[in-house]
Write a protein that holds these residues in place. Sequence first.
Motif, PDB file in Angstrom:
ATOM      1  N   GLN A   1     129.518  54.464 -10.962  1.00 35.84           N
ATOM      2  CA  GLN A   1     128.190  55.013 -10.699  1.00 35.84           C
ATOM      3  C   GLN A   1     127.798  54.676  -9.268  1.00 35.84           C
ATOM      4  O   GLN A   1     127.805  53.518  -8.860  1.00 35.84           O
TER       5      GLN A   1
ATOM      6  N   LEU B   1     126.395  57.518 -17.187  1.00 38.58           N
ATOM      7  CA  LEU B   1     126.888  58.342 -18.290  1.00 38.58           C
ATOM      8  C   LEU B   1     127.809  59.455 -17.804  1.00 38.58           C
ATOM      9  O   LEU B   1     128.671  59.921 -18.550  1.00 38.58           O
ATOM     10  N   ASP B   2     127.640  59.873 -16.539  1.00 38.77           N
ATOM     11  CA  ASP B   2     128.576  60.834 -15.960  1.00 38.77           C
ATOM     12  C   ASP B   2     129.960  60.200 -15.825  1.00 38.77           C
ATOM     13  O   ASP B   2     130.984  60.859 -16.022  1.00 38.77           O
TER      14      ASP B   2
ATOM     15  N   VAL C   1     131.092  57.761 -17.742  1.00 44.26           N
ATOM     16  CA  VAL C   1     131.618  57.678 -19.106  1.00 44.26           C
ATOM     17  C   VAL C   1     132.231  59.017 -19.515  1.00 44.26           C
ATOM     18  O   VAL C   1     133.343  59.072 -20.058  1.00 44.26           O
ATOM     19  N   GLU C   2     131.517  60.089 -19.229  1.00 38.62           N
ATOM     20  CA  GLU C   2     132.004  61.424 -19.572  1.00 38.62           C
ATOM     21  C   GLU C   2     133.313  61.742 -18.858  1.00 38.62           C
ATOM     22  O   GLU C   2     134.210  62.387 -19.432  1.00 38.62           O
TER      23      GLU C   2
ATOM     24  N   ASN D   1     124.905  47.229 -19.783  1.00 35.95           N
ATOM     25  CA  ASN D   1     125.971  48.208 -20.011  1.00 35.95           C
ATOM     26  C   ASN D   1     126.883  47.918 -21.203  1.00 35.95           C
ATOM     27  O   ASN D   1     127.873  48.624 -21.394  1.00 35.95           O
TER      28      ASN D   1
ATOM     29  N   LEU E   1     127.474  50.801 -23.577  1.00 36.28           N
ATOM     30  CA  LEU E   1     128.508  51.794 -23.296  1.00 36.28           C
ATOM     31  C   LEU E   1     129.753  51.529 -24.131  1.00 36.28           C
ATOM     32  O   LEU E   1     130.385  52.456 -24.641  1.00 36.28           O
TER      33      LEU E   1
ATOM     34  N   GLU F   1     128.646  52.187 -28.093  1.00 33.92           N
ATOM     35  CA  GLU F   1     128.325  53.525 -28.571  1.00 33.92           C
ATOM     36  C   GLU F   1     129.381  54.574 -28.237  1.00 33.92           C
ATOM     37  O   GLU F   1     129.414  55.635 -28.858  1.00 33.92           O
ATOM     38  N   HIS F   2     130.240  54.294 -27.255  1.00 35.53           N
ATOM     39  CA  HIS F   2     131.192  55.319 -26.819  1.00 35.53           C
ATOM     40  C   HIS F   2     132.641  54.993 -27.148  1.00 35.53           C
ATOM     41  O   HIS F   2     133.536  55.720 -26.744  1.00 35.53           O
TER      42      HIS F   2
END
Length: 372
Positions: free
Chosen positions: A85, A112-113, A115-116, A141, A144, A147-148
């Motif tokens: 980031q 989140l970008d 993560v994507e 964080n 992250l 949840e992902h």
Amino acid sequence: MALTAELLLNALLGSTTPLKHKGLASTRTAQFQRIKLSTQISSIAKSMQQMLDTRIITHEEKERTRPKRGLVHQHKTTRLRVAYQGIPGAYSQVAAKLACLDCTTISCKFILDAVEAVMTGQADRLIVPVENTMEGEKVRNYNLLLEHGLYITQEINLFVNYCLVANPGVKKEDVKKVISHPVALAHCGQGLARLGLDAPQEAVDDTAGAVELLLSQNMLDTAAIASTQAAKLYGLKVLAQGVQNEPWNVTRFLILSKNLDTVSRIEGTRKTSMVIAHQGGLQPLFRVLSAFSSRSINLTKLEIKNSMRKPIKISDPKEGGTVKEFQHAFFVDLEGSIDDQKVLDALMEISVFSPFIRVMGCYAADTKIYDL
């Protein structure tokens, strides 16, 4: 049916045989608290004196002396793509370059970008800051990972030396406003006061972004808090160095992947991170400590998250990423790997009273502190 070590290991790594779950949590207000471990667990964390005695490794020394392993399962001719980031010059990018030598870094506006980018295959790894010596108990964080369904593959500790930078020709007495990332501003309030600067502060997306903003808008009455590397990259002037509130300012970064590293490929001393979740009260904590203590397993970190209003959401990779909700969660870092028998035995004992255990990563422990 008895839970064998092999069955437990398969379940933790994402097999189709899940541990038994006891349902959803009721809701409570989220709060973080760090507790001191029982004296039965020796050397749970490195003491501050050990940290102060640690020799800081410079970027040049790391390039010269450290084997270029990056992530050990990567082919030598493959340049690892690491998302972060911020924009070039951000501390996260610096940490990525130090942790994964010769990697290609991918700039993302929002975390989140990044993560994507990893989840869709546009990047191989993601780097995020999670702890800082000046923030005490605050943990950033970790949601992250929860949840992902991301896994930790590497860690790096970076000495952060904040600087006050401005456009060429600007003097300290010209500064009427200071801009930077919110965390950097929080870390430097007292340092700015020591410089006699009582200027208003404005938060922007990241430290390097603040430097770019100064340059692009030719701000002559504004300074930014950033790294000397960012100032050099964008051709700005350093007005003051070491403006952080405390001289010892170290941030721990984690490199994340959507895949769990193969234990046999991990070089050096191994560390394992996991989350243990359950539904009611803190009584299981003592049983968790006992399970590790009785086997002389050293814990280097224990964080407790209690949610009394909003459930803690945790993705379960072994059930296709299904997000489950819990009232309590323990974040544990321990010395050892998930194929160590005593670690497996401890997790088998914990699984009897805890409905959810998820390994968040097994990776090489790196206790060094790196400088720019």
